[in-house]
Design an enzyme around this catalytic site. Sequence first.
Site, mmCIF file in Angstrom:
data_model
loop_
_atom_site.group_PDB
_atom_site.id
_atom_site.type_symbol
_atom_site.label_atom_id
_atom_site.label_comp_id
_atom_site.label_asym_id
_atom_site.label_seq_id
_atom_site.Cartn_x
_atom_site.Cartn_y
_atom_site.Cartn_z
ATOM 1 N N THR A 1 0.814 -1.229 0.000
ATOM 2 C CA THR A 1 0.000 0.000 0.000
ATOM 3 C C THR A 1 0.841 1.269 0.000
ATOM 4 O O THR A 1 0.488 2.253 -0.640
ATOM 5 C CB THR A 1 -0.922 0.001 1.248
ATOM 6 O OG1 THR A 1 -1.780 -1.119 1.160
ATOM 7 C CG2 THR A 1 -1.752 1.253 1.344
ATOM 8 N N ASP B 1 1.389 -6.466 -4.648
ATOM 9 C CA ASP B 1 0.586 -6.502 -3.428
ATOM 10 C C ASP B 1 1.158 -7.696 -2.651
ATOM 11 O O ASP B 1 1.401 -8.756 -3.243
ATOM 12 C CB ASP B 1 -0.885 -6.767 -3.800
ATOM 13 C CG ASP B 1 -1.808 -6.698 -2.593
ATOM 14 O OD1 ASP B 1 -2.713 -5.865 -2.590
ATOM 15 O OD2 ASP B 1 -1.628 -7.509 -1.658
ATOM 16 N N SER C 1 0.007 -9.876 -0.952
ATOM 17 C CA SER C 1 -0.768 -11.122 -1.015
ATOM 18 C C SER C 1 -0.171 -12.058 -2.064
ATOM 19 O O SER C 1 -0.456 -13.254 -2.060
ATOM 20 C CB SER C 1 -2.223 -10.842 -1.386
ATOM 21 O OG SER C 1 -2.678 -9.697 -0.731
ATOM 22 N N THR D 1 1.446 -4.841 4.098
ATOM 23 C CA THR D 1 1.251 -5.299 5.480
ATOM 24 C C THR D 1 0.673 -6.720 5.562
ATOM 25 O O THR D 1 0.891 -7.410 6.551
ATOM 26 C CB THR D 1 0.308 -4.349 6.253
ATOM 27 O OG1 THR D 1 -0.936 -4.285 5.554
ATOM 28 C CG2 THR D 1 0.901 -2.975 6.398
ATOM 29 N N ARG E 1 -2.877 -25.915 14.606
ATOM 30 C CA ARG E 1 -3.309 -24.811 15.489
ATOM 31 C C ARG E 1 -4.343 -25.357 16.461
ATOM 32 O O ARG E 1 -5.467 -25.681 16.087
ATOM 33 C CB ARG E 1 -3.859 -23.656 14.654
ATOM 34 C CG ARG E 1 -2.770 -23.146 13.689
ATOM 35 C CD ARG E 1 -2.871 -21.712 13.304
ATOM 36 N NE ARG E 1 -4.170 -21.143 13.357
ATOM 37 C CZ ARG E 1 -4.417 -19.948 13.893
ATOM 38 N NH1 ARG E 1 -3.446 -19.245 14.429
ATOM 39 N NH2 ARG E 1 -5.632 -19.462 13.871
HETATM 40 N N1 ASP Z 1 -2.818 -5.566 0.338
HETATM 41 C C1 ASP Z 1 -1.743 -4.714 0.781
HETATM 42 C C2 ASP Z 1 -0.459 -5.510 0.753
HETATM 43 O O1 ASP Z 1 -0.237 -6.292 1.624
HETATM 44 C C3 ASP Z 1 -2.039 -4.180 2.142
HETATM 45 C C4 ASP Z 1 -0.994 -3.219 2.697
HETATM 46 O O2 ASP Z 1 0.059 -3.021 2.179
HETATM 47 O O3 ASP Z 1 -1.290 -2.632 3.748
HETATM 48 O O4 ASP Z 1 0.324 -5.366 -0.164
#
Ligand code: ASP
Length: 346
Positions: free
Chosen positions: A14, A58, A60, A90, A247
């Site tokens: 992000t 991203d 992900s 994140t 888990r």
């Molecule tokens: N979807 C974003 C990522 O992980 C979220 C972020 O960066 O906060 O690349």
Amino acid sequence: MQQPRILIIYTGGTIGMIEDVETKALRPFDFTHLMENVPKVKMLDYEIDNIQFHPPIDSSDMNIGHWQDITRSIADNYNDYDGFVVLHGTDTMAYTASALSFMLGNLSKPVIITGSQLPIGEVRTDGEENLITALQIAAARTPSGTPVVREVAILFENYLWRGNRSTKRSADNFNAFKSNNYPELAKIGLGISFHTDSLRKISEEKALEPHYAMDNKVMALDLFPGLDFHVFRHLLATPDIKGIVLRTYGTGNGPTESWFIDALRETIDRGVVILNVTQCVNGGIRPNRYIAGDLLTAAGVIPGYDITFEAALTKMMHLFGLGMSASEVREALCRPIAGEMTIDYD
Ligand code: ASP
């Protein structure tokens, strides 16, 4: 003292995203755009270079190949820089931080990972502050000239956390990360207050030993009341799987019924390594506290103590990546490698 030399590795996330004109969804954008939005970086008297992912992603989409790219960027430039800042989304930041802590053997320089919740181009962005603080931490020296931070760490808003102890805890709070079982390495307020007791100590400085191989023949399994016997057996029998992070409830408990324990024992006897990690956000496995946990240990499930899920998975990938046998991995999982767990439970 010499001007600090810092290498920024921009992977995406992000922090560097822009809004797509048509869909209005955020998409990764290039590093020049990011730096144009942080003119204050020039106020730091540092020599800063960068390496960027082409294209930025991203997080992900993060995978083992990307972890190897980051490791290579650090290893190839290790002796030329005082510290490294990794800009990262994140969503999978805690996995990358954990993976890098195992892949960068003998690390004795700062690798500070950061990103933001709002893109750098937005008025209220947290990205500018995070980037500047990460650079300052990567450049921080003790009076004798050694780096203050000598490990992989996540800097986010008000805290610096040990990377392999961190978890993303909020999808919208600026303080998005937390280490639930380990104190912060630094608190960021008016100044940066380092907590010397929590920071990793290096007894002997050795040459960096990058470990590139990560074996992804691992999987995770979550317990829940009502778990179907056939589904459970089917998952345990997943072809080619070498390791499973299980888990469990609370201090490491699961059903005491024989179908459950027998299925685990048979899987372990087949040579699959099973590591017990708690579903709780705080605390860890106490293998002998309840009969329900005792039975798992007796079946051969290894207690993960207070390790995070992210560190457990990536540690398994790393150990199998080193070419270890199942019994070697079982043994290695019981010891911390990079400060990722504390074995002070009974
Ligand atoms: N979807 C974003 C990522 O992980 C979220 C972020 O960066 O906060 O690349």
